[in-house]
Motif scaffolding. Structure first.
Motif, PDB file in Angstrom:
ATOM      1  N   PRO A 162       0.910  -1.281   0.117  1.00 20.99           N
ATOM      2  CA  PRO A 162       0.162  -0.038  -0.013  1.00 20.99           C
ATOM      3  C   PRO A 162       0.731   1.304  -0.092  1.00 20.99           C
ATOM      4  O   PRO A 162       1.882   1.312   0.591  1.00 20.99           O
ATOM      5  CB  PRO A 162      -0.722  -0.133   1.227  1.00 20.99           C
ATOM      6  N   GLU A 163       0.437   2.151  -0.671  1.00 21.59           N
ATOM      7  CA  GLU A 163       1.235   3.380  -1.103  1.00 21.59           C
ATOM      8  C   GLU A 163       1.865   4.007   0.456  1.00 21.59           C
ATOM      9  O   GLU A 163       2.913   4.440   0.405  1.00 21.59           O
ATOM     10  CB  GLU A 163       0.438   4.423  -1.896  1.00 21.59           C
ATOM     11  N   VAL A 164       0.913   4.288   1.303  1.00 26.66           N
ATOM     12  CA  VAL A 164       1.206   4.861   2.539  1.00 26.66           C
ATOM     13  C   VAL A 164       2.441   4.083   3.155  1.00 26.66           C
ATOM     14  O   VAL A 164       3.463   4.588   3.843  1.00 26.66           O
ATOM     15  CB  VAL A 164       0.115   5.123   3.264  1.00 26.66           C
ATOM     16  N   LEU A 165       2.031   2.855   3.358  1.00 30.67           N
ATOM     17  CA  LEU A 165       3.102   2.084   4.050  1.00 30.67           C
ATOM     18  C   LEU A 165       4.547   1.936   3.154  1.00 30.67           C
ATOM     19  O   LEU A 165       5.380   1.954   3.911  1.00 30.67           O
ATOM     20  CB  LEU A 165       2.497   0.316   4.019  1.00 30.67           C
ATOM     21  N   ALA A 166       4.278   1.901   2.109  1.00 32.96           N
ATOM     22  CA  ALA A 166       5.649   1.737   1.120  1.00 32.96           C
ATOM     23  C   ALA A 166       6.519   3.092   1.436  1.00 32.96           C
ATOM     24  O   ALA A 166       7.523   2.940   1.573  1.00 32.96           O
ATOM     25  CB  ALA A 166       5.389   1.734  -0.348  1.00 32.96           C
ATOM     26  N   ALA A 167       5.759   4.228   1.437  1.00 33.60           N
ATOM     27  CA  ALA A 167       6.329   5.436   1.754  1.00 33.60           C
ATOM     28  C   ALA A 167       7.163   5.419   2.993  1.00 33.60           C
ATOM     29  O   ALA A 167       8.195   6.054   3.143  1.00 33.60           O
ATOM     30  CB  ALA A 167       5.359   6.477   1.507  1.00 33.60           C
TER      31      ALA A 167
END
Length: 236
Positions: A162-167
């Motif tokens: 998920p984008e927020v986790l990857a960031a």
């Protein structure tokens, strides 16, 4: 380097070894849980504190209550070097009835006991990591501890996070396990383990259906479940 421990009150200074925290419902504890704990203990040469979650404050216990789940966990880890049950979330729930027991608060409590310099790691499965953005104050977990992810080939970590986790994790992936001892928190390490078929949901389902479940849990745990009629098990 010595092995980390939570010191007794009055200890002169915190230990500087790695401490692994493995939280969960453990409803019931099964062989897959133990395989993860042993693999982390052996690969990282660190003690593992298995920490059962308290009963949810606003709904019935998920299967067995906290006292029963904890007792089964103690039966499962009896005589296991480096594995120990930590009841702190149950004690906190008793002190603060109805207050959710957030993981971030548990880590803050541990930090208050052992200080800010000793390395601490939170052990979890890959599915838990993917769900991390739904946890309370999840962004602060890496400020308090490393994350050790029980991984296996072909799981969702091999795809797109998920984008927020990857960031949040972009610069946190450790190149080797030694990184976890070099600073107190902030790294994510993938702990590769053999495929384990057990799940607590599957064990509960087999028990309720009268299926062949005893080989999926430690023998002492199977005896306890049968003796207390847990999860729909027919007592003798």
């Amino acid at each position: 380097m010595t092995v980390a421990s939570i010191p007794e009150p009055g200890a002169s200074r915190p230990d500087t070894g790695l401490l692994l925290i493995y939280g969960g419902t453990f409803d019931p504890v099964h062989n897959g849980h133990l395989a993860i704990a042993r693999r982390a203990r052996d690969e990282l040469n660190a003690p593992v504190r298995l920490m059962p979650a308290a009963d949810p404050p606003h709904r019935p216990p998920p299967g067995a209550d906290a006292r029963q789940r904890t007792h089964m966990l103690e039966l499962a880890t009896a005589g296991e070097p480096g594995l120990q049950v930590d009841r702190r979330e149950l004690r906190r729930a008793a002190r603060q009835p109805g207050v959710p027991s957030w993981t971030v608060d548990t880590l803050r409590e541990i930090r208050a006991e052992i200080g800010t310099t000793a390395p601490v790691a939170l052990l979890m499965g890959a599915d838990s990591l993917l769900g991390l953005p739904t946890w309370h104050a999840w962004e602060h977990l890496l400020d308090l501890a490393h994350l050790v992810i029980a991984d296996r080939p072909g799981n969702a970590l091999d795809g797109q996070l998920p984008e927020v986790l990857a960031a949040r994790l972009r610069d946190a992936w450790a190149v080797d396990a030694a990184c976890l001892r070099e600073r107190p928190a902030g790294w994510v390490w993938r702990l590769h383990q053999p495929l384990q078929a057990e799940s607590a949901t599957a064990v509960r389902g087999l028990i309720a259906a009268g299926g062949d479940w005893r080989g999926l849990v430690p023998g002492a745990v199977a005896t306890y479940i049968a003796a207390h009629g847990l999860y729909g098990c027919a007592t003798a």
